[in-house]
Every structure is written in C-alpha cells, then in structure tokens.
Design a protein around this motif. Structure first.
Motif, PDB file in Angstrom:
ATOM      1  N   PHE A  28       3.501  -1.981   6.647  1.00 54.27           N
ATOM      2  CA  PHE A  28       4.407  -2.994   6.081  1.00 54.27           C
ATOM      3  C   PHE A  28       4.137  -3.238   4.608  1.00 54.27           C
ATOM      4  O   PHE A  28       5.063  -3.472   3.823  1.00 54.27           O
ATOM      5  N   SER A  29       2.876  -3.176   4.214  1.00 48.23           N
ATOM      6  CA  SER A  29       2.517  -3.490   2.832  1.00 48.23           C
ATOM      7  C   SER A  29       3.037  -2.467   1.834  1.00 48.23           C
ATOM      8  O   SER A  29       2.969  -2.695   0.628  1.00 48.23           O
ATOM      9  N   ARG A  30       3.576  -1.363   2.299  1.00 47.26           N
ATOM     10  CA  ARG A  30       4.168  -0.375   1.387  1.00 47.26           C
ATOM     11  C   ARG A  30       5.556  -0.784   0.912  1.00 47.26           C
ATOM     12  O   ARG A  30       6.074  -0.222  -0.043  1.00 47.26           O
ATOM     13  N   VAL A  50      10.377  -9.835  -2.812  1.00 46.29           N
ATOM     14  CA  VAL A  50       8.942 -10.018  -3.035  1.00 46.29           C
ATOM     15  C   VAL A  50       8.270  -8.648  -3.036  1.00 46.29           C
ATOM     16  O   VAL A  50       8.614  -7.760  -2.252  1.00 46.29           O
ATOM     17  N   GLY A  51       7.296  -8.512  -3.937  1.00 47.38           N
ATOM     18  CA  GLY A  51       6.550  -7.273  -4.042  1.00 47.38           C
ATOM     19  C   GLY A  51       5.594  -7.077  -2.875  1.00 47.38           C
ATOM     20  O   GLY A  51       5.465  -7.914  -1.988  1.00 47.38           O
ATOM     21  N   ARG A  71       5.430 -13.419   2.011  1.00 43.01           N
ATOM     22  CA  ARG A  71       5.189 -12.447   3.069  1.00 43.01           C
ATOM     23  C   ARG A  71       3.762 -12.575   3.561  1.00 43.01           C
ATOM     24  O   ARG A  71       2.867 -13.002   2.827  1.00 43.01           O
ATOM     25  N   ASP A  72       3.574 -12.167   4.805  1.00 40.94           N
ATOM     26  CA  ASP A  72       2.245 -12.098   5.401  1.00 40.94           C
ATOM     27  C   ASP A  72       2.085 -10.687   5.926  1.00 40.94           C
ATOM     28  O   ASP A  72       2.635 -10.341   6.977  1.00 40.94           O
ATOM     29  N   ASN A  73       1.374  -9.863   5.190  1.00 42.36           N
ATOM     30  CA  ASN A  73       1.251  -8.457   5.566  1.00 42.36           C
ATOM     31  C   ASN A  73       0.480  -8.278   6.877  1.00 42.36           C
ATOM     32  O   ASN A  73       0.692  -7.295   7.595  1.00 42.36           O
ATOM     33  N   ALA A  74      -0.391  -9.218   7.206  1.00 43.54           N
ATOM     34  CA  ALA A  74      -1.124  -9.123   8.467  1.00 43.54           C
ATOM     35  C   ALA A  74      -0.205  -9.326   9.672  1.00 43.54           C
ATOM     36  O   ALA A  74      -0.508  -8.871  10.776  1.00 43.54           O
ATOM     37  N   LYS A  75       0.916 -10.004   9.443  1.00 45.20           N
ATOM     38  CA  LYS A  75       1.870 -10.282  10.524  1.00 45.20           C
ATOM     39  C   LYS A  75       3.152  -9.463  10.390  1.00 45.20           C
ATOM     40  O   LYS A  75       4.101  -9.665  11.149  1.00 45.20           O
ATOM     41  N   ASN A  76       3.202  -8.581   9.398  1.00 44.58           N
ATOM     42  CA  ASN A  76       4.407  -7.760   9.173  1.00 44.58           C
ATOM     43  C   ASN A  76       5.651  -8.623   9.036  1.00 44.58           C
ATOM     44  O   ASN A  76       6.734  -8.261   9.517  1.00 44.58           O
ATOM     45  N   THR A  77       5.526  -9.731   8.356  1.00 47.18           N
ATOM     46  CA  THR A  77       6.609 -10.702   8.305  1.00 47.18           C
ATOM     47  C   THR A  77       6.870 -11.166   6.878  1.00 47.18           C
ATOM     48  O   THR A  77       5.930 -11.385   6.105  1.00 47.18           O
ATOM     49  N   VAL A  78       8.150 -11.316   6.566  1.00 42.28           N
ATOM     50  CA  VAL A  78       8.585 -11.922   5.315  1.00 42.28           C
ATOM     51  C   VAL A  78       9.354 -13.190   5.656  1.00 42.28           C
ATOM     52  O   VAL A  78      10.051 -13.245   6.671  1.00 42.28           O
ATOM     53  N   TYR A  79       9.193 -14.198   4.813  1.00 41.13           N
ATOM     54  CA  TYR A  79       9.795 -15.503   5.045  1.00 41.13           C
ATOM     55  C   TYR A  79      10.725 -15.875   3.897  1.00 41.13           C
ATOM     56  O   TYR A  79      10.550 -15.434   2.765  1.00 41.13           O
ATOM     57  N   GLY A 100      10.310   2.479  -1.961  1.00 48.15           N
ATOM     58  CA  GLY A 100      10.286   3.125  -3.263  1.00 48.15           C
ATOM     59  C   GLY A 100      10.873   2.323  -4.410  1.00 48.15           C
ATOM     60  O   GLY A 100      11.008   2.835  -5.515  1.00 48.15           O
ATOM     61  N   LEU A 101      11.189   1.047  -4.170  1.00 47.64           N
ATOM     62  CA  LEU A 101      11.901   0.279  -5.178  1.00 47.64           C
ATOM     63  C   LEU A 101      11.045  -0.064  -6.387  1.00 47.64           C
ATOM     64  O   LEU A 101       9.896  -0.472  -6.249  1.00 47.64           O
TER      65      LEU A 101
END
Length: 125
Positions: A28-30, A50-51, A71-79, A100-101
C-alpha cells in the motif's frame, strides 16, 4: 489493487463525516492515494491526495481548510475527514490509487489506475 470506500451518509449542513478507503494490496505504501467526487449532473473532480508516507497533501480550493486527507499504511487505509459540510459537498466520493504519480498529476483523474466503488455523501439543510 482493490479499493473499498465507506463512511458516506446523510449529514446536516455544518456537520462532519469521515470517509475511509481500504486497499487490498501488499504494498500500500507504494501508492499515492486520492479522493475525487462527482456531484449530480457534474463531472468528477479532484478533492484531495496524499503522498506515500502520509505526506505531502494537496487539496482542491473548494475543500481547503475543511477537509483533511490522511493515511495509515499499517492498515492499508486512507481517510478523508470532512468538516463544515455544505450542500455543495453532496456527491459520490471515490478513492483512487496509483503507484507512479508525480505530484503535478495528483489532481488529474486520468492518471489513477485504480478506483473504488464510491460512497454517497448527502448534505441536507
């Protein structure tokens, strides 16, 4: 990549909602994550992005100071925290992702490869 948005609903003018979008992906963090919206009879428009490491962030002028993307990369979630909602915020909200953005492209929906199904936000007076 599969994206599942949730958190929409009916809220009164001046109220708040928090949208969530969970991604089914190992890395997810990619991904740069964005929120877009489409109001009835209008084209889909950029809301926020968000980056990869919870920053930087960009917002549409219409939501600056009222909405916050995180975002919470540990939860694979964006808010998307939405405050001081008004009738013009009524729309279907979509989350989107792309690996790739570059930042100058965050606002442009055609650069995102993956989309969630949308969640409806209705702001009533």
């Amino acid at each position: 990549v599969q994206l599942q948005a949730s958190g929409g609903g009916l809220v009164q003018v001046g109220g708040s909602l928090r949208l969530s979008c969970i991604a089914s992906v190992d890395t997810f963090s990619r991904y740069v994550m964005g929120w877009f919206r489409q109001a009835p009879g209008k084209e889909r428009e950029f809301v926020a992005a968000v980056g990869r490491r919870n920053g930087p962030t960009d917002y549409a002028d219409a939501v600056k100071g009222r909405f916050t993307i995180s975002r919470d990369n540990a939860k694979n979630t964006v808010y998307l925290q939405m405050n001081s909602l008004n009738a013009e915020d009524t729309a279907v909200y979509y989350c989107a992702a792309d690996a790739g953005l570059i930042r100058s492209s965050w606002y442009d929906e055609k650069h995102y490869d993956y989309w969630g199904q949308g969640t409806l936000v209705t702001v009533s007076s």
